[in-house]
Design an enzyme around this catalytic site. Sequence first.
Site, short mmCIF file in Angstrom:
data_model
loop_
_atom_site.label_atom_id
_atom_site.label_comp_id
_atom_site.label_asym_id
_atom_site.label_seq_id
_atom_site.Cartn_x
_atom_site.Cartn_y
_atom_site.Cartn_z
N TYR A 134 -1.53 -0.60 10.27
CA TYR A 134 -1.63 -0.86 8.83
C TYR A 134 -0.37 -0.37 8.12
CZ TYR A 134 -3.65 -0.82 4.11
OH TYR A 134 -3.88 -1.04 2.78
N SER A 144 0.86 -1.19 0.00
CA SER A 144 0.00 0.00 0.00
C SER A 144 0.89 1.23 0.00
CB SER A 144 -0.86 0.01 1.27
OG SER A 144 -1.46 1.27 1.46
#
Length: 254
Positions: A159, A146
């Site tokens: 995350y 990501s």
Amino acid sequence: MSARIDLGGTVALVTGASRGLGRSIALALGEAGADLALAARNREDLERTAADAAKHGVRAEIFLADLTAPAAIEALVADAERAFGRVDVLVNNAGIAGREVPVHELSAEDWDRVLAVNLRAPALCAGAVARGMIARRRGRIVNVASIGGLTPLARMAPYCAAKAGLVQLTRVMALELARHGVQVNCVCPGYFATPMNEEFFATRAGQDVIQRSIPMRRLGEPAELAPAVVLLASDGASFMTGSVVVVDGGHTLT
Ligand SMILES: NC(=O)c1ccc[n+]([C@@H]2O[C@H](COP(=O)([O-])OP(=O)(O)OC[C@H]3O[C@@H](n4cnc5c(N)ncnc54)[C@H](OP(=O)(O)O)[C@@H]3O)[C@@H](O)[C@H]2O)c1
């Protein structure tokens, strides 16, 4: 694009193939001719992906696995290898966002859950498929990281930390496996329209984020990530390893 890349004779294992980006990646790999081992927890959604992939004339089998359990990962890879004879391509796509709160409000459980799905699972999955790939001196692993692994996103520390770890895992494994004929690359998506974030981006705050932080002023469509993954799964990427491919509408430029 995927229609022009020929993955016929390739067996691809895709995690998180039940919906969102994983479903789109699986369908694009199938369109390019790859047979598919599709993994996730939701049977109904996986069956839908498999049925849609099979329309391209490829074989698509589903494998139910909760990737937070290391034993389930070993079983998934063993079952996929038994069913298809081998795994040529692994796409480590399954991931979760976790609770969006600042670090000082996070619990140990928040950390454990996100790290288990987003970092430990892809590492164990890649390790398990790598053994067979090393023996055959052929294989490609594509990790779905990501932009959160490259740039900080407030209230998403587990995350971002996990995805930064996944980027670095990609590079370490690429270094270790290059001499064995196994390539390891990752893609870093920016914001895409998927079930993971559709609620947030439907809000005013979500729309503001799009206008403020994405130069192209829109979310990506899942089908706009898949071609990069198909390329990294193909001979078109024959001299790529340890690469970090950003697909983000310019988000990381700002
Ligand atoms: N959407 C974005 O904007 C965006 C941006 C950057 C990176 N990404 C990354 O792209 C990947 C896919 O995201 P997405 O947006 O498509 O998310 P999504 O729509 O929520 O899909 C997540 C997938 O992961 C699977 N999964 C989650 N927990 C699992 C577990 N414990 N065991 C097995 N499978 C599990 C889910 O399947 P089941 O629920 O059926 O198990 C589902 O197929 C993730 O790694 C995410 O971090 C997404």
